[in-house]
Structures are given as C-alpha cells and as structure tokens.
Design a protein around this motif. Structure first.
Motif, PDB file in Angstrom:
ATOM      1  N   PHE A 150     -17.172 -63.997   3.993  1.00 19.89           N
ATOM      2  CA  PHE A 150     -15.939 -64.137   4.278  1.00 19.89           C
ATOM      3  C   PHE A 150     -15.748 -63.716   5.823  1.00 19.89           C
ATOM      4  CE2 PHE A 150     -13.984 -64.289   0.387  1.00 19.89           C
ATOM      5  CZ  PHE A 150     -14.183 -65.864  -0.054  1.00 19.89           C
ATOM      6  N   THR A 199     -17.950 -67.643  13.209  1.00 21.56           N
ATOM      7  CA  THR A 199     -16.948 -69.014  14.208  1.00 21.56           C
ATOM      8  C   THR A 199     -15.547 -68.306  15.455  1.00 21.56           C
ATOM      9  OG1 THR A 199     -16.482 -69.756  12.115  1.00 21.56           O
ATOM     10  CG2 THR A 199     -15.179 -70.881  13.786  1.00 21.56           C
ATOM     11  N   LEU A 200     -15.684 -67.309  15.750  1.00 25.04           N
ATOM     12  CA  LEU A 200     -15.034 -66.680  16.896  1.00 25.04           C
ATOM     13  C   LEU A 200     -15.752 -67.195  17.847  1.00 25.04           C
ATOM     14  CD1 LEU A 200     -12.720 -63.286  15.864  1.00 25.04           C
ATOM     15  CD2 LEU A 200     -12.118 -65.599  16.623  1.00 25.04           C
ATOM     16  N   HIS A 235      -5.319 -72.526  16.203  1.00 23.07           N
ATOM     17  CA  HIS A 235      -6.759 -73.345  16.657  1.00 23.07           C
ATOM     18  C   HIS A 235      -6.748 -74.443  16.685  1.00 23.07           C
ATOM     19  CE1 HIS A 235      -9.026 -69.478  16.884  1.00 23.07           C
ATOM     20  NE2 HIS A 235      -9.862 -69.433  18.064  1.00 23.07           N
ATOM     21  N   GLN A 250     -12.167 -77.270  14.100  1.00 23.63           N
ATOM     22  CA  GLN A 250     -13.359 -76.969  13.855  1.00 23.63           C
ATOM     23  C   GLN A 250     -13.274 -75.581  13.028  1.00 23.63           C
ATOM     24  OE1 GLN A 250     -16.413 -75.237  14.658  1.00 23.63           O
ATOM     25  NE2 GLN A 250     -17.165 -74.907  12.821  1.00 23.63           N
ATOM     26  N   LYS A 251     -13.119 -75.561  14.273  1.00 20.93           N
ATOM     27  CA  LYS A 251     -12.602 -73.641  14.101  1.00 20.93           C
ATOM     28  C   LYS A 251     -11.400 -73.395  13.362  1.00 20.93           C
ATOM     29  CE  LYS A 251     -15.573 -72.084  18.211  1.00 20.93           C
ATOM     30  NZ  LYS A 251     -15.124 -70.555  18.941  1.00 20.93           N
ATOM     31  N   THR A 269     -11.406 -74.395   9.415  1.00 18.09           N
ATOM     32  CA  THR A 269     -12.512 -73.138   9.434  1.00 18.09           C
ATOM     33  C   THR A 269     -11.896 -71.695   8.383  1.00 18.09           C
ATOM     34  OG1 THR A 269     -14.489 -73.754  10.199  1.00 18.09           O
ATOM     35  CG2 THR A 269     -15.079 -71.159   9.487  1.00 18.09           C
ATOM     36  N   PHE A 270     -11.028 -71.259   9.981  1.00 17.18           N
ATOM     37  CA  PHE A 270     -10.376 -69.886   9.994  1.00 17.18           C
ATOM     38  C   PHE A 270      -8.802 -70.297   8.362  1.00 17.18           C
ATOM     39  CE2 PHE A 270     -10.938 -69.466  14.807  1.00 17.18           C
ATOM     40  CZ  PHE A 270     -12.218 -68.561  14.395  1.00 17.18           C
ATOM     41  N   VAL A 307     -11.001 -70.101   4.954  1.00 15.18           N
ATOM     42  CA  VAL A 307     -11.989 -69.186   5.042  1.00 15.18           C
ATOM     43  C   VAL A 307     -11.078 -67.284   4.773  1.00 15.18           C
ATOM     44  CG1 VAL A 307     -13.735 -66.733   5.798  1.00 15.18           C
ATOM     45  CG2 VAL A 307     -14.072 -69.637   5.544  1.00 15.18           C
ATOM     46  N   LEU A 308     -10.161 -67.549   5.667  1.00 12.08           N
ATOM     47  CA  LEU A 308      -9.345 -66.100   5.779  1.00 12.08           C
ATOM     48  C   LEU A 308      -8.283 -66.293   4.458  1.00 12.08           C
ATOM     49  CD1 LEU A 308      -8.149 -65.831   9.603  1.00 12.08           C
ATOM     50  CD2 LEU A 308      -9.710 -64.723   8.110  1.00 12.08           C
ATOM     51  N   LEU A 310      -8.914 -59.753  10.672  1.00 14.42           N
ATOM     52  CA  LEU A 310      -9.418 -60.282  10.715  1.00 14.42           C
ATOM     53  C   LEU A 310      -8.492 -62.074  11.744  1.00 14.42           C
ATOM     54  CD1 LEU A 310     -12.479 -60.986   8.712  1.00 14.42           C
ATOM     55  CD2 LEU A 310     -12.373 -60.524  10.851  1.00 14.42           C
ATOM     56  N   LEU A 362      -7.979 -60.681  15.002  1.00 13.61           N
ATOM     57  CA  LEU A 362      -8.666 -61.042  16.096  1.00 13.61           C
ATOM     58  C   LEU A 362      -8.792 -62.436  16.525  1.00 13.61           C
ATOM     59  CD1 LEU A 362     -11.885 -59.412  14.671  1.00 13.61           C
ATOM     60  CD2 LEU A 362     -10.896 -58.712  17.345  1.00 13.61           C
ATOM     61  N   VAL A 363      -8.695 -63.161  15.301  1.00 11.78           N
ATOM     62  CA  VAL A 363      -8.352 -65.260  15.282  1.00 11.78           C
ATOM     63  C   VAL A 363      -7.096 -65.736  16.462  1.00 11.78           C
ATOM     64  CG1 VAL A 363      -8.037 -67.540  14.225  1.00 11.78           C
ATOM     65  CG2 VAL A 363      -9.722 -65.546  13.223  1.00 11.78           C
ATOM     66  N   ASP A 385      -7.957 -64.367  19.485  1.00 10.87           N
ATOM     67  CA  ASP A 385      -8.723 -65.742  20.465  1.00 10.87           C
ATOM     68  C   ASP A 385      -7.920 -66.640  21.073  1.00 10.87           C
ATOM     69  OD1 ASP A 385     -12.207 -66.963  20.551  1.00 10.87           O
ATOM     70  OD2 ASP A 385     -11.467 -68.328  18.927  1.00 10.87           O
TER      71      ASP A 385
END
Lengths: 57, 133
Positions: free
Chosen positions: A14, A21-22, B30, B37-38, B41-42, B45-46, B117, B120-121, B124
């Motif tokens: 995870f 990805t970041l 995003h 894609q990002k 994914t986030f 996954v998150l 996390l 952090l996203v 970003d």
C-alpha cells in the motif's frame, strides 16, 4: 493473511504504491520504483526483526 | 495533431477547490486536474488501505480532544486525513475498535497511515494546481 509478516507485506505494498505514484509520472517508472520500495520495506523489516531478536523483551 | 493538443491551455482550476476535493475524496484532486492514472490509483489504494484498517478491527479515534490523552487526538487528526471515508465509516458504525483483537494495533496503523498518506496526496495536488509540478 493476518500473520505479522503478511500484514507487513500488505502494508508495504500500500505505502509503496502511493509513494511510487506520487514520485514518478510514468507507469513503467512507478512500477519499477514501487517494486524497489516494497523489497526495501520487507527486507528492512526482516533485517531489523532479526537484529532485535537477541534483545530480551 | 499532438502539437495542437499540447498547445491547448488548461483552464485554471481553483487550487483551494482542488485541495478540498483531494482531501474529501482520495485522488479526487488529481482527477480534477486530469491526472487520471494517479487519481484512480490513489482512490483505490487509499480507500482499500483505510478499509483494511477497519477490517482488522482498528479504531477510528474520536475527535474530542482530551489533554490527558494527546496521542488519541493526534491519531484522530491522522484518521480524519482520509476525508469522506472517515465519516462514512463512522455513519456505518464501523471503527469501534476491539482492543483485545490480535489485529487491533495493525488496524490502527493501516487506518492512521492511510489518512497521513492522503495528506501527502493533498499537498501533491496543491503543487500541481500551483503549476509547480
């Protein structure tokens, strides 16, 4: 699945996926970087586990 | 054809809206910025990581800040980082946490780190909206 090692590996997957990805833009780079991160996390976890093994707790 | 597409100016998107959406829905910022894609994914996954924390019988810590238990307050802030899934889980009665469960601490770690996390996203997404990335 709920063993310590299994959950550590799942946690590593995870976290590595999010970091990769970041930090990388291309999917191929993300896959490569993420794979190295997973290996690093699991390897470091096992190594530190063995280093701590002799310590009395 | 490719050059014409590259020459198109992307419409300015309010960076505050991006930050709020990125916090509320993991990957939402995003997706709004067309980083599909990002974003996907986030989102997967998150959300999955937070759900795994609940499945492992971790606790969603309450926001009521108690000075005698500062770590509980910090854990609550970290949990809240995941955004709307936090409130959905609360609404569904999940995240009560079973202290005697062998996976309790693992569950806490998964839920807390998923929230951190996502923070952090959000940063970003903010950088992308500002044109720094």
């Amino acid at each position: 699945m709920t063993s310590h090692l299994g959950l550590m590996a799942l946690f590593a997957v995870f976290v590595s996926t999010v970091f990769a990805t970041l930090m990388r833009d291309e999917p191929r780079d993300q896959l490569w970087f993420g794979s190295k991160l997973v290996a690093g996390f699991i390897g470091a976890g096992i190594l530190i586990g063995w280093l701590l093994y002799p310590l009395p707790l | 054809m490719r050059a014409a597409a590259a020459d198109q100016v992307e419409p300015a998107i309010n960076k505050y809206l991006v930050a709020v959406l990125a916090w509320a829905v993991p990957g939402g910022g995003h997706l709004l910025l067309r980083r599909r894609q990002k974003g996907v994914t986030f989102l997967i996954v998150l959300t999955l990581m937070f759900a795994t924390g609940l499945w492992l019988e971790g606790r969603i810590f309450p926001l009521a800040f108690d000075l005698s238990q500062p770590l509980v307050g910090l854990a609550a802030v970290a949990d809240l980082g995941i955004g709307i899934p936090y409130f959905i889980a609360k609404f569904m009665g999940q995240g009560a946490g079973r202290v005697v469960a062998i996976t309790y601490e693992y569950g806490n770690a998964f839920a807390i780190v998923a929230g951190l996390l996502n923070m952090l996203v959000v940063l970003d997404a903010w950088d992308i909206a500002e044109g720094r990335k």
